[in-house]
Design an enzyme around this catalytic site. Structure first.
Site, mmCIF file in Angstrom:
data_model
loop_
_atom_site.group_PDB
_atom_site.id
_atom_site.type_symbol
_atom_site.label_atom_id
_atom_site.label_comp_id
_atom_site.label_asym_id
_atom_site.label_seq_id
_atom_site.Cartn_x
_atom_site.Cartn_y
_atom_site.Cartn_z
ATOM 1 N N HIS A 1 -1.665 -4.596 -9.715
ATOM 2 C CA HIS A 1 -1.320 -5.574 -8.689
ATOM 3 C C HIS A 1 -1.024 -6.944 -9.296
ATOM 4 O O HIS A 1 -0.966 -7.934 -8.573
ATOM 5 C CB HIS A 1 -2.466 -5.725 -7.682
ATOM 6 C CG HIS A 1 -2.769 -4.497 -6.894
ATOM 7 N ND1 HIS A 1 -3.419 -3.419 -7.438
ATOM 8 C CD2 HIS A 1 -2.502 -4.179 -5.610
ATOM 9 C CE1 HIS A 1 -3.549 -2.471 -6.508
ATOM 10 N NE2 HIS A 1 -2.996 -2.917 -5.390
ATOM 11 N N GLU B 1 7.548 2.089 0.630
ATOM 12 C CA GLU B 1 8.511 1.079 0.185
ATOM 13 C C GLU B 1 9.908 1.654 -0.011
ATOM 14 O O GLU B 1 10.906 1.002 0.335
ATOM 15 C CB GLU B 1 8.021 0.415 -1.102
ATOM 16 C CG GLU B 1 6.907 -0.589 -0.932
ATOM 17 C CD GLU B 1 5.544 0.055 -0.708
ATOM 18 O OE1 GLU B 1 4.597 -0.654 -0.311
ATOM 19 O OE2 GLU B 1 5.432 1.279 -0.924
#
Length: 375
Positions: free
Chosen positions: A167, A98
């Site tokens: 998450h 990322e």
């Protein structure tokens, strides 16, 4: 950064002509779907996919990048069909890094392109937060307006189902605290389509917070929504249900919960007004305060943590601007102040439920015993 972009656009392409070369890649008119004006419903997934398709067709500077957005058609199939239509120059599969691909995206936006960067979950945006905040959000201000950063960071935010604490976090309050960013959180298909188009067209960096559990949900839409020119204004909330007894603010999946709670409350004589925030930053304080001045009561609903949350900011705004209109203490309904549990029964307790909103409304309307009295 520009070297990597040059490699994608073709070896030997100079910096001066890179943008021109990309601009010549003009796709044919949108063919992924041909919606009829008589259609009545649309899923959030199709709303997002069609918005991306149409904006890529209309503007050759728009391109997509992220993990599995191309060959795999998107982890959640939001980018389905776009690689076949626009090719690998505009739909870029990236490594699982990322920080790397977000930095490349920001650099491309500096150059004048319009990247749409997908995070497989916004929890992973933590790896890229330096680029989002220090490189994207602050550049326009630090350059005295000479550098615009037209980039969209999108993907699922908040809790899904059984995916654990790493998450499941909601980042609405995190990113909404940063000057230079715009933060959007769609609920319905109309929201998703209209706000994503607005985000891509905006000259500033936009954090676009979706909800994985809403992707497959279908919502009724008008013929206007299917028009390729359809776009929603950033910074404007929507009153989903009008009422006179209490105001309920919510965003993303919690809007649906608030609407269901309002139906239950109506059967007990409490007429609730439900506001779909849509935009977290800028926040539509005018609509919220106008509603509270009418109903004299307020409940804020969010999945995120209560401390320093979106609801806390809304409460502060109402106390500052409309305190004299309140007939009861403000109620905040938020996620539990713990990392998200994995077990299904504990997960349910950690996320606001419809009955939590109903109980809060009854307390605010003095239809039940306050929590403090039970202690």
């Amino acid at each position: 950064m520009l070297g990597i972009i040059r490699q994608k656009l073709g070896a030997g392409t100079s910096s001066a002509t890179m943008l021109g070369q990309l601009q010549r890649i003009r796709p044919a008119a949108s063919a992924l779907r041909s919606f009829s004006s008589s259609a009545k419903e649309m899923t959030v997934r199709d709303a997002l996919n069609s918005a991306l398709d149409e904006e890529m067709s209309a503007d050759p500077k728009v391109f997509l990048m992220g993990e599995e957005v191309g060959e795999y058609q998107g982890a959640y199939k939001i980018t389905k069909g776009l690689l076949d239509k626009y090719g690998p120059e505009r739909v870029l599969d990236t490594p699982i890094t990322e920080a790397g691909f977000t930095g490349i995206g920001v650099g491309a936006a500096y150059y004048g392109l319009k990247p749409v960067v997908e995070f497989m979950t916004f929890n992973f945006s933590m790896q890229a937060i330096d680029h989002i905040i220090n490189s994207a959000a602050k550049s326009n201000y630090m350059s005295a307006g000479q550098i615009n950063v037209p980039i969209v960071f999108r993907g699922p935010n908040g809790a899904a189902a059984g995916v654990g604490a790493q998450h499941s976090q909601c980042y609405a309050a995190w990113y909404a605290a940063v000057p230079g960013l715009k933060v959007l959180a769609p609920y319905s298909s109309e929201d998703a389509r209209g706000l994503l188009k607005a985000a891509i067209r905006d000259p500033d960096p936009v954090v676009f917070l979706e909800n994985e559990l809403l992707y497959g949900e279908s919502f009724p839409v008008s013929a206007e929504v299917f028009d390729s020119s359809f776009c929603l204004p950033i910074g404007k909330a929507k009153i989903e249900r009008e009422g006179k007894d209490i105001t309920i603010t919510a965003f993303s999946k919690m809007v649906g919960y608030a609407l269901q709670a309002a139906e239950i409350l109506a059967k007990e004589g409490i007429n609730a007004e439900v506001i779909n925030l849509r935009s977290i930053r800028p926040l539509d304080r005018a609509t919220i305060n106008a509603s509270v001045r009418k109903t004299n009561r307020l409940i804020t609903v969010e999945e995120g943590f209560p401390q320093h949350g979106v609801g806390a900011e809304i409460c502060a705004s109402v106390v500052e601007e409309s305190f004299g209109y309140l007939d009861a203490p403000v109620e905040r309904v938020a996620g539990a102040d713990v990392p998200m549990p994995y077990a299904a029964n504990l997960e349910r307790l950690a996320v606001p439920q419809i009955e939590d909103i109903v109980r809060a409304a009854k307390r605010a309307c003095y239809r039940s015993v306050p929590l403090a009295a039970n202690a």
